[in-house]
Design a protein around this motif. Structure first.
Motif, PDB file in Angstrom:
ATOM      1  N   LYS A   1       0.829  -1.209   0.000  1.00  0.00           N
ATOM      2  CA  LYS A   1       0.000   0.000   0.000  1.00  0.00           C
ATOM      3  C   LYS A   1       0.864   1.260   0.000  1.00  0.00           C
ATOM      4  CE  LYS A   1      -3.636   2.373   2.626  1.00  0.00           C
ATOM      5  NZ  LYS A   1      -4.516   2.306   3.833  1.00  0.00           N
ATOM      6  N   LEU A   2       1.947   1.243   0.770  1.00  0.00           N
ATOM      7  CA  LEU A   2       2.835   2.406   0.858  1.00  0.00           C
ATOM      8  C   LEU A   2       3.767   2.531  -0.341  1.00  0.00           C
ATOM      9  CD1 LEU A   2       3.794   2.116   4.634  1.00  0.00           C
ATOM     10  CD2 LEU A   2       2.372   3.911   3.611  1.00  0.00           C
ATOM     11  N   LYS A   3       3.872   1.468  -1.129  1.00  0.00           N
ATOM     12  CA  LYS A   3       4.706   1.442  -2.330  1.00  0.00           C
ATOM     13  C   LYS A   3       6.179   1.665  -1.987  1.00  0.00           C
ATOM     14  CE  LYS A   3       0.961   2.957  -5.354  1.00  0.00           C
ATOM     15  NZ  LYS A   3       0.498   3.964  -6.345  1.00  0.00           N
TER      16      LYS A   3
ATOM     17  N   ALA B   1       4.371 -15.305  -0.208  1.00  0.00           N
ATOM     18  CA  ALA B   1       4.141 -13.878   0.010  1.00  0.00           C
ATOM     19  C   ALA B   1       4.214 -13.086  -1.293  1.00  0.00           C
ATOM     20  CB  ALA B   1       5.145 -13.325   1.017  1.00  0.00           C
ATOM     21  N   ILE B   2       5.212 -13.364  -2.131  1.00  0.00           N
ATOM     22  CA  ILE B   2       5.333 -12.543  -3.341  1.00  0.00           C
ATOM     23  C   ILE B   2       4.225 -12.851  -4.342  1.00  0.00           C
ATOM     24  CG2 ILE B   2       7.819 -12.297  -3.039  1.00  0.00           C
ATOM     25  CD1 ILE B   2       8.170 -14.222  -5.401  1.00  0.00           C
ATOM     26  N   ASP B   3       3.713 -14.071  -4.327  1.00  0.00           N
ATOM     27  CA  ASP B   3       2.571 -14.375  -5.185  1.00  0.00           C
ATOM     28  C   ASP B   3       1.316 -13.651  -4.699  1.00  0.00           C
ATOM     29  OD1 ASP B   3       4.142 -15.970  -6.753  1.00  0.00           O
ATOM     30  OD2 ASP B   3       3.388 -17.870  -5.978  1.00  0.00           O
ATOM     31  N   ARG B   4       1.223 -13.452  -3.417  1.00  0.00           N
ATOM     32  CA  ARG B   4       0.061 -12.785  -2.833  1.00  0.00           C
ATOM     33  C   ARG B   4       0.165 -11.260  -2.971  1.00  0.00           C
ATOM     34  NH1 ARG B   4      -3.483 -14.730   1.311  1.00  0.00           N
ATOM     35  NH2 ARG B   4      -4.525 -13.048   2.457  1.00  0.00           N
ATOM     36  N   TYR B   5       1.416 -10.754  -2.956  1.00  0.00           N
ATOM     37  CA  TYR B   5       1.639  -9.306  -3.033  1.00  0.00           C
ATOM     38  C   TYR B   5       2.611  -9.005  -4.176  1.00  0.00           C
ATOM     39  CZ  TYR B   5      -0.575  -9.638   1.487  1.00  0.00           C
ATOM     40  OH  TYR B   5      -1.475  -9.915   2.494  1.00  0.00           O
ATOM     41  N   PRO B   6       2.171  -9.153  -5.412  1.00  0.00           N
ATOM     42  CA  PRO B   6       3.076  -9.054  -6.567  1.00  0.00           C
ATOM     43  C   PRO B   6       3.595  -7.655  -6.844  1.00  0.00           C
ATOM     44  CG  PRO B   6       0.801  -9.236  -7.299  1.00  0.00           C
ATOM     45  CD  PRO B   6       0.783  -9.463  -5.819  1.00  0.00           C
ATOM     46  N   ASP B   7       2.996  -6.637  -6.234  1.00  0.00           N
ATOM     47  CA  ASP B   7       3.439  -5.265  -6.497  1.00  0.00           C
ATOM     48  C   ASP B   7       4.581  -4.823  -5.591  1.00  0.00           C
ATOM     49  OD1 ASP B   7       1.566  -4.978  -8.524  1.00  0.00           O
ATOM     50  OD2 ASP B   7       0.031  -4.193  -7.165  1.00  0.00           O
ATOM     51  N   VAL B   8       4.952  -5.659  -4.632  1.00  0.00           N
ATOM     52  CA  VAL B   8       6.060  -5.315  -3.742  1.00  0.00           C
ATOM     53  C   VAL B   8       7.374  -5.634  -4.440  1.00  0.00           C
ATOM     54  CG1 VAL B   8       7.204  -5.768  -1.548  1.00  0.00           C
ATOM     55  CG2 VAL B   8       4.697  -5.727  -1.671  1.00  0.00           C
TER      56      VAL B   8
ATOM     57  N   LYS C   1      12.475 -15.543 -12.943  1.00  0.00           N
ATOM     58  CA  LYS C   1      11.363 -15.143 -13.806  1.00  0.00           C
ATOM     59  C   LYS C   1      10.381 -14.193 -13.116  1.00  0.00           C
ATOM     60  CE  LYS C   1      11.525 -19.289 -16.708  1.00  0.00           C
ATOM     61  NZ  LYS C   1      10.756 -20.458 -17.237  1.00  0.00           N
ATOM     62  N   ASP C   2      10.615 -13.894 -11.849  1.00  0.00           N
ATOM     63  CA  ASP C   2       9.729 -12.985 -11.114  1.00  0.00           C
ATOM     64  C   ASP C   2      10.231 -11.551 -11.273  1.00  0.00           C
ATOM     65  OD1 ASP C   2       7.806 -14.769  -9.383  1.00  0.00           O
ATOM     66  OD2 ASP C   2       9.783 -15.710  -9.263  1.00  0.00           O
ATOM     67  N   ALA C   3       9.492 -10.759 -12.032  1.00  0.00           N
ATOM     68  CA  ALA C   3       9.966  -9.425 -12.400  1.00  0.00           C
ATOM     69  C   ALA C   3      10.122  -8.488 -11.214  1.00  0.00           C
ATOM     70  CB  ALA C   3       9.012  -8.810 -13.426  1.00  0.00           C
ATOM     71  N   ASN C   4       9.485  -8.797 -10.091  1.00  0.00           N
ATOM     72  CA  ASN C   4       9.570  -7.912  -8.924  1.00  0.00           C
ATOM     73  C   ASN C   4      10.668  -8.319  -7.945  1.00  0.00           C
ATOM     74  OD1 ASN C   4       8.032 -10.249  -8.273  1.00  0.00           O
ATOM     75  ND2 ASN C   4       7.190  -9.224  -6.475  1.00  0.00           N
TER      76      ASN C   4
ATOM     77  N   SER D   1      15.635   2.311  -9.958  1.00  0.00           N
ATOM     78  CA  SER D   1      14.333   1.742 -10.321  1.00  0.00           C
ATOM     79  C   SER D   1      13.619   1.145  -9.106  1.00  0.00           C
ATOM     80  CB  SER D   1      14.509   0.674 -11.403  1.00  0.00           C
ATOM     81  OG  SER D   1      15.160  -0.481 -10.906  1.00  0.00           O
ATOM     82  N   VAL D   2      14.405   0.674  -8.132  1.00  0.00           N
ATOM     83  CA  VAL D   2      13.829   0.107  -6.913  1.00  0.00           C
ATOM     84  C   VAL D   2      13.572   1.186  -5.879  1.00  0.00           C
ATOM     85  CG1 VAL D   2      14.237  -1.507  -4.998  1.00  0.00           C
ATOM     86  CG2 VAL D   2      14.937  -2.128  -7.314  1.00  0.00           C
TER      87      VAL D   2
END
Length: 284
Positions: A139-141, A159-166, A194-197, A277-278
Motif C-alpha cells: 500500500k505504501l509502495k 508472500a510474493i505471489d500474494r503481493y506481486p506489487d512489492v 522469472k519474477d519481475a519484482n 528503479s527500486v
C-alpha cells in the motif's frame, strides 16, 4: 554515477543511540567470526564515499548494532538528504509493525524496509502472520529488502505471489558460500529469475565466495546477468560488515574489476540504474 545500495552506519554516541546489550560495536558472534566492525558514523561514511567516488547511498539499519531502533539510520539520512535515503528494520511478525512503518514513511522520511531473521531460529518468510506487513508495504509502495539464507528463500513464494506489487531485493546473504559452477547451492535464488519484482544485491562477500572456486567471480556474474538481467542486479558495499574483507574504496574497486567484462550499459544498471528503479526516492 555510482550508488551504494546497502551500507551501514553506527556511532559511538551511545547515550543518544544505545547499542543492544554489552556487545562492543557489534554482537559477540559477529565480532568473533569477522573481527571488529569499524566505527562508521555518518560523517565518516560521507568521507569514505567521497574518497571512493560514490555519489549516493541507501543507509540500511544496522540490525546487529541497534536491532529495531532505527533512529540513527533515519537521522543519518536526514543529515545528508542530497546524498542518502534510509531503510529501516521492523519485525514482520509484530502486529504493531505495519502502523510503525506507515509512521516512519509518512513522518520520518523513510523510503524502504528490511526483513531480517536476526536471532530467530526459524525464518518467518511466507508466514501468514507477516501478511499484514506485506499488505502495508504494498500500500505504501516502498521496496522491501530480505536478508535470509538460501535454504529459506522458497518460503518467499507464498508472500510474493500474494503481493506481486512489492519490489523485493534479496540481500547479499544468499551468497556467503556459492560453490562451483553451475552453482547448485544457489538454486533457490535462481528460482526467482522469472519474477519481475525480485531483485538481487551483489556484495564483496559474494565476489570473494565465487573466487574460492577458480579465482574469478565472472562465471557467477554471467549467470546472474543471464538469469535476472542487469536491470535487476545492484552493487552494494555492505560496509562495514565483514570487516576482514577490506575497506570501503577497496570493495568498490574489486567490484569494478569483476564487472569490467560487462557492457557499459550493463555496468550502468549494476552501479546506478537498478537501484534507482527500486528506490525512486534516491536524490538525482
Amino acid at each position: 554515477m555510482i550508488i551504494d545500495s546497502h551500507v551501514h552506519v553506527f556511532t559511538d554516541d551511545r547515550k543518544k543511540y544505545p547499542q543492544i546489550g554489552d556487545t562492543g560495536r557489534g554482537p559477540k558472534s559477529i565480532m568473533h567470526e569477522q573481527g571488529q566492525w569499524e566505527l562508521t558514523p555518518i560523517e565518516r561514511l560521507i568521507k569514505l564515499m567521497d574518497e571512493a567516488g560514490v555519489a549516493r547511498a541507501t543507509i540500511v539499519q544496522a540490525y546487529y548494532v541497534y536491532e529495531f531502533d532505527n533512529r540513527y539510520a533515519i537521522d543519518a539520512a536526514r543529515a545528508y538528504p542530497d546524498r542518502l535515503i534510509s531503510s529501516v528494520v521492523l519485525d514482520p511478525l509484530d502486529p504493531k509493525s505495519p502502523d510503525e512503518l506507515s509512521r516512519l514513511v509518512e513522518s520520518e522520511g523513510v523510503t524502504a524496509v528490511r526483513f531480517m531473521r536476526g536471532r530467530a531460529p526459524v525464518s518467518p518468510l511466507g508466514e501468514p502472520a507477516t501478511f499484514p506487513m506485506w499488505e502495508r508495504i504494498q500500500k505504501l509502495k516502498v521496496p522491501l529488502a530480505v536478508s535470509e539464507w538460501p535454504d529459506a528463500l522458497p518460503q518467499l513464494r507464498r508472500a510474493i505471489d500474494r503481493y506481486p506489487d512489492v519490489k523485493v531485493a534479496i540481500e547479499h546473504i544468499w551468497g556467503l558460500k556459492v560453490g562451483a559452477p553451475p552453482y547448485p547451492l544457489l538454486d533457490n535464488l535462481f528460482a526467482f529469475a522469472k519474477d519481475a519484482n525480485i531483485y538481487v544485491k551483489f556484495a564483496i562477500n559474494n565476489i570473494l565466495a565465487a573466487r574460492e572456486n577458480g579465482g574469478s567471480a565472472r562465471p557467477l556474474i554471467e549467470k546472474l546477468v543471464r538469469s535476472f538481467g542487469a536491470n535487476r542486479l545492484m552493487w552494494c558495499s555492505n560496509y562495514p560488515a565483514h570487516p576482514k574483507i577490506g575497506g570501503y574504496k577497496e570493495r568498490l574497486e574489486v567490484a569494478k574489476q569483476e564487472f569490467a567484462f560487462l557492457s557499459e550499459g550493463e555496468r550502468a544498471w549494476l552501479f546506478e540504474k537498478t537501484v534507482r528503479s527500486v528506490h525512486p526516492d534516491i536524490p538525482a
